[in-house]
Motif scaffolding. Structure first.
Motif, mmCIF file in Angstrom:
data_model
loop_
_atom_site.group_PDB
_atom_site.id
_atom_site.type_symbol
_atom_site.label_atom_id
_atom_site.label_comp_id
_atom_site.label_asym_id
_atom_site.label_seq_id
_atom_site.Cartn_x
_atom_site.Cartn_y
_atom_site.Cartn_z
ATOM 1 N N LEU A 1 0.828 -1.195 0.000
ATOM 2 C CA LEU A 1 0.000 0.000 0.000
ATOM 3 C C LEU A 1 0.870 1.255 0.000
ATOM 4 O O LEU A 1 1.762 1.389 0.846
ATOM 5 N N PHE A 2 0.593 2.142 -0.960
ATOM 6 C CA PHE A 2 1.290 3.418 -1.039
ATOM 7 C C PHE A 2 0.287 4.556 -1.070
ATOM 8 O O PHE A 2 -0.837 4.397 -1.531
ATOM 9 N N LEU A 47 -1.172 10.031 7.752
ATOM 10 C CA LEU A 47 -2.119 8.937 7.514
ATOM 11 C C LEU A 47 -1.433 7.576 7.676
ATOM 12 O O LEU A 47 -1.995 6.668 8.302
ATOM 13 N N LEU A 48 -0.216 7.447 7.168
ATOM 14 C CA LEU A 48 0.525 6.184 7.338
ATOM 15 C C LEU A 48 0.785 5.890 8.810
ATOM 16 O O LEU A 48 0.626 4.761 9.263
ATOM 17 N N ARG A 49 1.202 6.905 9.564
ATOM 18 C CA ARG A 49 1.442 6.703 11.004
ATOM 19 C C ARG A 49 0.165 6.282 11.721
ATOM 20 O O ARG A 49 0.194 5.447 12.623
ATOM 21 N N ARG A 50 -0.975 6.885 11.346
ATOM 22 C CA ARG A 50 -2.257 6.487 11.936
ATOM 23 C C ARG A 50 -2.564 5.025 11.630
ATOM 24 O O ARG A 50 -3.069 4.296 12.497
ATOM 25 N N LEU A 51 -2.283 4.597 10.406
ATOM 26 C CA LEU A 51 -2.528 3.192 10.036
ATOM 27 C C LEU A 51 -1.646 2.257 10.857
ATOM 28 O O LEU A 51 -2.130 1.258 11.396
ATOM 29 N N LEU A 52 -0.365 2.571 10.934
ATOM 30 C CA LEU A 52 0.555 1.723 11.702
ATOM 31 C C LEU A 52 0.114 1.642 13.159
ATOM 32 O O LEU A 52 0.087 0.563 13.750
ATOM 33 N N SER A 53 -0.240 2.769 13.725
ATOM 34 C CA SER A 53 -0.681 2.811 15.114
ATOM 35 C C SER A 53 -1.980 2.029 15.299
ATOM 36 O O SER A 53 -2.127 1.270 16.262
ATOM 37 N N GLY A 54 -2.916 2.206 14.400
ATOM 38 C CA GLY A 54 -4.211 1.534 14.501
ATOM 39 C C GLY A 54 -4.111 0.021 14.458
ATOM 40 O O GLY A 54 -4.930 -0.681 15.054
ATOM 41 N N PHE A 55 -3.094 -0.483 13.766
ATOM 42 C CA PHE A 55 -2.878 -1.930 13.689
ATOM 43 C C PHE A 55 -1.768 -2.386 14.631
ATOM 44 O O PHE A 55 -1.354 -3.538 14.596
ATOM 45 N N SER A 56 -1.269 -1.480 15.460
ATOM 46 C CA SER A 56 -0.177 -1.761 16.403
ATOM 47 C C SER A 56 1.020 -2.398 15.700
ATOM 48 O O SER A 56 1.585 -3.384 16.180
ATOM 49 N N LEU A 57 1.406 -1.805 14.571
ATOM 50 C CA LEU A 57 2.522 -2.332 13.788
ATOM 51 C C LEU A 57 3.785 -1.524 14.040
ATOM 52 O O LEU A 57 3.775 -0.291 13.938
ATOM 53 N N VAL A 69 6.085 -5.516 8.732
ATOM 54 C CA VAL A 69 5.907 -4.675 7.552
ATOM 55 C C VAL A 69 7.154 -3.819 7.331
ATOM 56 O O VAL A 69 7.924 -3.568 8.261
ATOM 57 N N ILE A 70 7.314 -3.381 6.078
ATOM 58 C CA ILE A 70 8.415 -2.491 5.720
ATOM 59 C C ILE A 70 7.826 -1.135 5.363
ATOM 60 O O ILE A 70 6.911 -1.041 4.547
ATOM 61 N N LEU A 71 8.346 -0.088 5.994
ATOM 62 C CA LEU A 71 7.901 1.272 5.756
ATOM 63 C C LEU A 71 8.920 1.990 4.872
ATOM 64 O O LEU A 71 10.125 1.908 5.122
ATOM 65 N N MET A 72 8.414 2.699 3.850
ATOM 66 C CA MET A 72 9.243 3.547 2.985
ATOM 67 C C MET A 72 8.566 4.915 2.923
ATOM 68 O O MET A 72 7.663 5.124 2.121
ATOM 69 N N ASP A 73 8.989 5.806 3.777
ATOM 70 C CA ASP A 73 8.340 7.115 3.870
ATOM 71 C C ASP A 73 9.405 8.207 3.818
ATOM 72 O O ASP A 73 9.950 8.589 4.847
ATOM 73 N N GLU A 74 9.791 8.675 2.677
ATOM 74 C CA GLU A 74 9.065 8.613 1.443
ATOM 75 C C GLU A 74 10.006 8.372 0.286
ATOM 76 O O GLU A 74 11.217 8.415 0.472
ATOM 77 N N LEU A 109 4.606 -0.599 2.990
ATOM 78 C CA LEU A 109 3.760 0.584 3.101
ATOM 79 C C LEU A 109 4.639 1.785 2.826
ATOM 80 O O LEU A 109 5.769 1.845 3.309
ATOM 81 N N GLY A 110 4.122 2.737 2.055
ATOM 82 C CA GLY A 110 4.978 3.869 1.766
ATOM 83 C C GLY A 110 4.268 5.079 1.233
ATOM 84 O O GLY A 110 3.051 5.079 1.023
ATOM 85 N N VAL A 111 5.082 6.107 1.011
ATOM 86 C CA VAL A 111 4.624 7.366 0.445
ATOM 87 C C VAL A 111 5.429 7.619 -0.821
ATOM 88 O O VAL A 111 6.657 7.504 -0.814
#
Length: 176
Positions: free
Chosen positions: A5-6, A18-28, A98-103, A129-131
């Motif tokens: 998801l990007f 928005l990405l941080r909210r998603l990570l937090s919401g799923f406790s990732l 998960v792997i985060l690429m921001d940005e 997940l990224g931007v």
């Protein structure tokens, strides 16, 4: 089947938030990296590369771009090529789910090793997940051409509603 998801959109529209909210919401807790604003005396000087993957402490939070003028920044290519690539290789091997690429954006266009490391993450079995910065650049096209990537465009008008859609997409990705 969507595995990654990007988010994309104009500058300062809330993509990273928005990405941080998603990570937090799923406790990732992600592996990967984010770029962080670097300021001195209240003025933007560039961005720092912050790795969530295990790297040497002196390598973390190194400047990855320098602001030279009001609308002119240059990349610090060795940070992408050495630290960025190492961070992503560690993310592929690490235990985080998960792997985060921001940005990702046009500053990395001459960082070939970094681009190769980015693309190698898509086939490691972990969701990415990224931007993606707005604009046209080869790495963005390579990512968006993958059938397993979902890219959502964030605007000031849709960012709150888009969170619900992004949650649904991420829930589907994590259920696989």
């Amino acid at each position: 089947m969507i595995r990654h998801l990007f988010l994309t959109g104009e500058k300062q529209v809330g993509k990273s938030t928005l990405l941080r909210r998603l990570l937090s919401g799923f406790s990732l807790l992600p592996a990967g990296y984010e770029t962080r604003l670097w300021q001195m005396d209240g003025e933007r000087r560039g961005y720092l590369f912050h790795s969530f993957s295990p790297i040497a402490p002196y390598q973390n939070d190194c400047p990855c771009s320098l602001r030279l003028a009001q609308k002119r920044s240059i990349p610090v290519l060795p940070v992408f090529e050495e630290i960025g690539a190492a961070s992503l290789h560690a993310a592929r091997r690490g235990e985080q789910p998960v792997i985060l690429m921001d940005e990702l954006g046009k500053l990395e266009r001459d960082a070939r090793r970094f681009e190769e490391a980015v693309l190698s993450c898509f086939d490691c079995g972990k969701p990415v997940l990224g931007v993606l910065q707005k604009g046209e650049y080869p790495l963005k096209q390579a990512i968006l051409s993958r059938p397993d990537v979902c890219c959502l465009t964030v605007t000031p008008e849709n960012r709150d509603d888009l969170f619900v859609q992004a949650q649904s997409v991420l829930a589907g990705i994590l259920a696989k």
